[in-house]
Every structure is written in structure tokens, then in C-alpha cells.
Design an enzyme around this catalytic site. Structure first.
Site, PDB file in Angstrom:
ATOM      1  N   ASP A  16      -2.532 -12.474 -12.487  1.00 58.98           N
ATOM      2  CA  ASP A  16      -2.810 -12.762 -11.084  1.00 58.98           C
ATOM      3  C   ASP A  16      -4.280 -12.581 -10.736  1.00 58.98           C
ATOM      4  O   ASP A  16      -4.890 -13.444 -10.091  1.00 58.98           O
ATOM      5  CB  ASP A  16      -1.951 -11.864 -10.175  1.00 58.98           C
ATOM      6  CG  ASP A  16      -0.481 -12.273 -10.194  1.00 58.98           C
ATOM      7  OD1 ASP A  16      -0.143 -13.249 -10.885  1.00 58.98           O
ATOM      8  OD2 ASP A  16       0.332 -11.608  -9.530  1.00 58.98           O
ATOM      9  N   ARG A  96      -5.596   3.593  -3.035  1.00 53.06           N
ATOM     10  CA  ARG A  96      -6.303   2.442  -2.459  1.00 53.06           C
ATOM     11  C   ARG A  96      -7.662   2.782  -1.849  1.00 53.06           C
ATOM     12  O   ARG A  96      -8.618   2.022  -2.023  1.00 53.06           O
ATOM     13  CB  ARG A  96      -5.416   1.725  -1.431  1.00 53.06           C
ATOM     14  CG  ARG A  96      -4.117   1.157  -1.981  1.00 53.06           C
ATOM     15  CD  ARG A  96      -4.247   0.661  -3.381  1.00 53.06           C
ATOM     16  NE  ARG A  96      -3.072  -0.027  -3.884  1.00 53.06           N
ATOM     17  CZ  ARG A  96      -2.786  -0.160  -5.165  1.00 53.06           C
ATOM     18  NH1 ARG A  96      -3.580   0.381  -6.071  1.00 53.06           N
ATOM     19  NH2 ARG A  96      -1.715  -0.814  -5.561  1.00 53.06           N
ATOM     20  N   ASP A 125      -0.642  -2.846   0.919  1.00 51.27           N
ATOM     21  CA  ASP A 125      -1.911  -2.660   0.216  1.00 51.27           C
ATOM     22  C   ASP A 125      -3.045  -3.471   0.819  1.00 51.27           C
ATOM     23  O   ASP A 125      -4.197  -3.021   0.839  1.00 51.27           O
ATOM     24  CB  ASP A 125      -1.753  -2.998  -1.268  1.00 51.27           C
ATOM     25  CG  ASP A 125      -1.134  -1.847  -2.047  1.00 51.27           C
ATOM     26  OD1 ASP A 125      -1.158  -0.710  -1.546  1.00 51.27           O
ATOM     27  OD2 ASP A 125      -0.622  -2.089  -3.156  1.00 51.27           O
ATOM     28  N   SER A 179       7.966  -5.714 -10.186  1.00 51.00           N
ATOM     29  CA  SER A 179       6.526  -5.475 -10.258  1.00 51.00           C
ATOM     30  C   SER A 179       6.254  -3.979 -10.318  1.00 51.00           C
ATOM     31  O   SER A 179       7.024  -3.176  -9.778  1.00 51.00           O
ATOM     32  CB  SER A 179       5.810  -6.090  -9.049  1.00 51.00           C
ATOM     33  OG  SER A 179       6.180  -5.418  -7.860  1.00 51.00           O
TER      34      SER A 179
END
Length: 406
Positions: A16, A96, A125, A179
Site C-alpha cells: 500500500d 502515531r 489513524d 490487517s
């Protein structure tokens, strides 16, 4: 928004983000600098460098941030005993702001005018990355390809990759069964086979922990030393923050500690089901509460517990760099001045339980609580006046209600 000239991309080296790298080059005709962070996800990072080189990245940053991650983000959060919705140890959320911090710093170092991430438009996110970036540089441009491009299916992504000579691993041609996001604090698994919250997650989803039923039949005892609220040693051996979390992950994983099946309320509005593994963090939370139980005053401890849900929500929602999180952190850190000592924890079949704690800073007084002769340390007659004063308003209410009924 004007087209960026140079973009710093949060880059994993996976399919990705490799597609995003090429899309940025073709869509905007811009230079792309890649940034890959080692946060303890357990993957080899050199292939990401080779792939970025092959795809024409003009700058490549690969950094080991494990110590900074645990020292400056995980440990401050654990001083608060932070749990989102009472259960989630915030493993994805807390990573993050560090990634965003480095994206913004690298943009400044390289003269880039934008940063980019691979988060989708449905999740938390994207919010965390972008709120953090804007808090650190209000003039930065943030590009979120998943909200802009027309590559809205796996088939289109694969077609784009093939047209642009992007290598595709054989196992990436079909739909992944779920995922995964991972770092030194946790693993998070979502989507596909996990989307029905009524169905138990398959055991193959778990990557860091054995099934509690298959864990050793013999308990293991671990002693964790604390100084001012942070873990500093395991079984008497001093270790760095990242070393401590790594060791606790190993111990917790072996005993099936730290599994969580959670349906949570995302900040963007929907509910999602996730499978989390936080073996070391689960032990650390238990131990930290254990040492606080003898070193924190009741008023401090109860106020901390009142502040904690708000603090946890700020982290979950992406407000690590907000003034209110920093205000709460200052109060929490002040409370940790005497949170120093040692906690003994028993690990067994998925559980981590405090079985002993001691400290030179302890507020626990055996002389006051003993059922034996307390040698005058506490006059039990004092309790009568204490009860009468606290009962006064209750008596007045009861008298009023009795009078009105009569």
C-alpha cells in the site's frame, strides 16, 4: 491546495505505501522522501530501503525509535494507568504522535512542504497523524491518498502496481484475512474475518501470545522495580525502557497474558472490533497499580482515576500534543514523585496478578491496621465522632423525609 514539491511519506515498504509513493510521484510530479520507523514491530526494515531506492525516493530515512517510543510516549501514558473504554491499552494510538513528530522534523530537515500517510478515511489513524502534524507545524500540508485517489478496490490497487512495475508479493494478490498494526507495545488485528463481533477470533490471529489454555502449568514470578512511576528493572537487573518492555512482552507472551477482544467506539463515529495483544503492557499496568497502592495517598489515587478516562480519550482521539493533555500529564507526573519501589507479579494462564509490593516511600502502616494490639497508634473511639459528623447531613435528610411523610 497547491501541488507539493517534496513530500515526506510514512513508509512501511509494504504494497500500500509503495503504491502511495508511486502515486505521489505521478499525481503531483513531486519528490518523495520516505520515513520508516522501527517501533519494535518485529519486521526487517532493510527491504524497505531497497524498495524505496528502486522506486526513486529522493531521500530515505530508517530510524530505530524504540527507546524514544517507550521512554517519551509509552511510559508517560502508563504513569496515568490509561485505558480507553476501560480496557484498551492504546497501543496503536500512542505510536502515531511519534511518527508524526518525525515526519514533520524530516520535512523541515529536507525542505519538504508536505507529509503523507497511508491511513484510510474510515479510521482513527488519519485523525491522529494529522492533528499531531498540525500541532507541530501549522503550515504543513498533509496528503492522505486514501481520501483522494480512485484506487478504491484491491483489484485497482494491484492493476496500478503492475502498470508501475511495483513488486507484488504472492500473498498480496488475494485479500488478506485481516490487517495488522504492530509495535513494541502491542499488536492490533482488524477487518475481514474479524468483522463479525459475534464470532470468536481464530487462534491464528494471535501473534505474540500463546493461548492461555496452552500456557505453562507452572506460574512464573517476576519482580519489577519502579522509580518515580517508571519501570527501571526486572528481577533486580537494571534495563532501559525498551529493554524492559521487550522482556515483559516475552514473559507475558509465554504465559498468554494480554489478549483483548474489543468492540470500541472510534473517534470518527463508527464502532469497530479489534483483537489486541499487549502482554508486556498488561504486566506493566498491573505492577504500576501495585506500587501506587502503597505509595499514593488516597486523594491522589482517586483523583488520578477520575482524570484517567479523559486522558485516555485524548490519546485515542489524537490529541497527544494538545495543551489539555500536557496539563493532565503535568498533574500525573507530579503524583509520581514517590512511586518508587518493587512489585512482585505472578504470571499464570493469561493472568498477571500482584502478590507483593514494598517501598521505602510506602504509606502503608501495619501499626495502624493490625487486628492485634496497636500500642496506641490508633484510638478507635475517634471513629465515633468521625461517623457522627459524616452522618449529620444524612440524618437531616431522613428527618425531613420522615416529617413530610407524617
Amino acid at each position: 491546495m497547491s501541488a507539493p514539491k517534496k513530500v515526506v511519506l510514512a513508509y512501511s515498504g509494504g504494497l500500500d505505501t509503495s503504491i502511495i509513493l508511486k502515486w505521489l510521484q505521478t499525481e503531483y510530479g513531486c519528490e518523495v522522501v520516505t520515513f520508516t520507523a522501527d517501533l519494535g514491530q518485529g519486521e526487517e526494515l532493510e527491504p524497505a530501503r531497497k524498495k524505496a531506492e528502486m522506486m526513486g525516493a529522493t531521500g530515505i530515512y530508517i530510524e530505530d525509535l524504540r527507546e524514544e517510543f517507550v521512554r517519551d510516549f509509552v511510559f508517560p501514558m502508563f504513569r496515568a494507568n490509561a485505558l480507553y473504554e476501560g480496557l484498551y491499552l492504546l497501543g496503536t494510538s500512542i505510536a502515531r504522535p511519534l511518527i508524526s513528530k518525525r515526519l514533520v522534523e524530516i520535512a523541515a530537515e529536507t525542505g519538504a512542504d508536505a507529509v503523507a500517510h497511508g491511513a484510510t478515511g474510515k479510521g482513527n489513524d488519519q485523525v491522529r497523524f494529522e492533528l499531531s502534524a498540525y500541532a507541530l507545524n501549522p503550515d504543513i500540508k498533509v496528503i492522505a491518498p486514501w481520501r483522494e485517489w480512485d484506487l478504491t478496490s484491491r483489484t485497482r490497487l494491484i492493476d496500478f502496481a503492475e502498470k508501475n512495475q511495483i513488486p507484488i508479493a504472492k500473498d498480496k494478490r488475494g485479500e488478506a484475512p485481516f490487517s495488522v498494526d504492530a509495535n513494541l507495545l502491542h499488536t492490533s488485528s482488524e477487518g475481514k474475518v474479524l468483522e463479525d463481533p459475534a464470532v470468536e477470533a481464530p487462534d491464528y490471529v494471535y501473534q505474540r501470545t500463546v493461548h492461555p489454555e496452552d500456557a505453562p502449568d507452572t506460574p512464573q514470578i517476576v519482580e519489577i522495580g519502579f522509580q518515580r512511576g517508571d519501570a527501571v528493572s526486572i528481577d533486580g537487573q537494571a534495563m532501559s525502557p525498551a529493554e524492559i518492555l521487550t522482556k515483559l512482552n516475552e514473559l507475558g507472551g509465554k504465559h498468554g497474558v494480554g489478549r483483548l477482544d474489543l468492540v470500541e467506539g472510534r473517534f470518527v463515529g463508527m464502532k469497530s472490533r479489534g483483537i489486541y495483544e499487549t502482554p508486556g503492557g498488561t504486566i506493566l499496568l498491573e505492577a504500576h497499580r501495585g506500587i501506587e497502592s502503597i505509595t499514593l495517598d488516597r486523594g491522589q489515587a482517586h483523583l488520578k482515576d477520575e482524570l484517567m478516562p479523559r486522558y485516555a480519550e485524548l490519546i485515542y482521539n489524537g490529541f497527544w500534543f494538545s495543551p489539555e493533555r500536557e496539563m493532565l500529564q503535568a498533574a500525573i507526573d507530579h503524583s509520581q514523585a514517590h512511586v518508587t519501589g518493587t512489585v512482585r507479579v505472578k504470571l499464570y494462564k493469561g493472568l498477571a496478578r500482584t502478590i507483593g509490593r514494598w517501598s521505602d516511600h510506602s504509606l502503608y502502616s501495619e501499626a495502624h491496621v493490625t487486628f492485634e494490639d496497636d500500642a496506641g497508634a490508633y484510638d478507635q473511639k475517634d471513629a465515633a465522632g468521625f461517623i457522627q459528623l459524616n452522618a449529620l447531613r444524612l440524618k437531616l435528610i431522613a428527618s425531613r423525609n420522615k416529617r413530610l411523610k407524617g
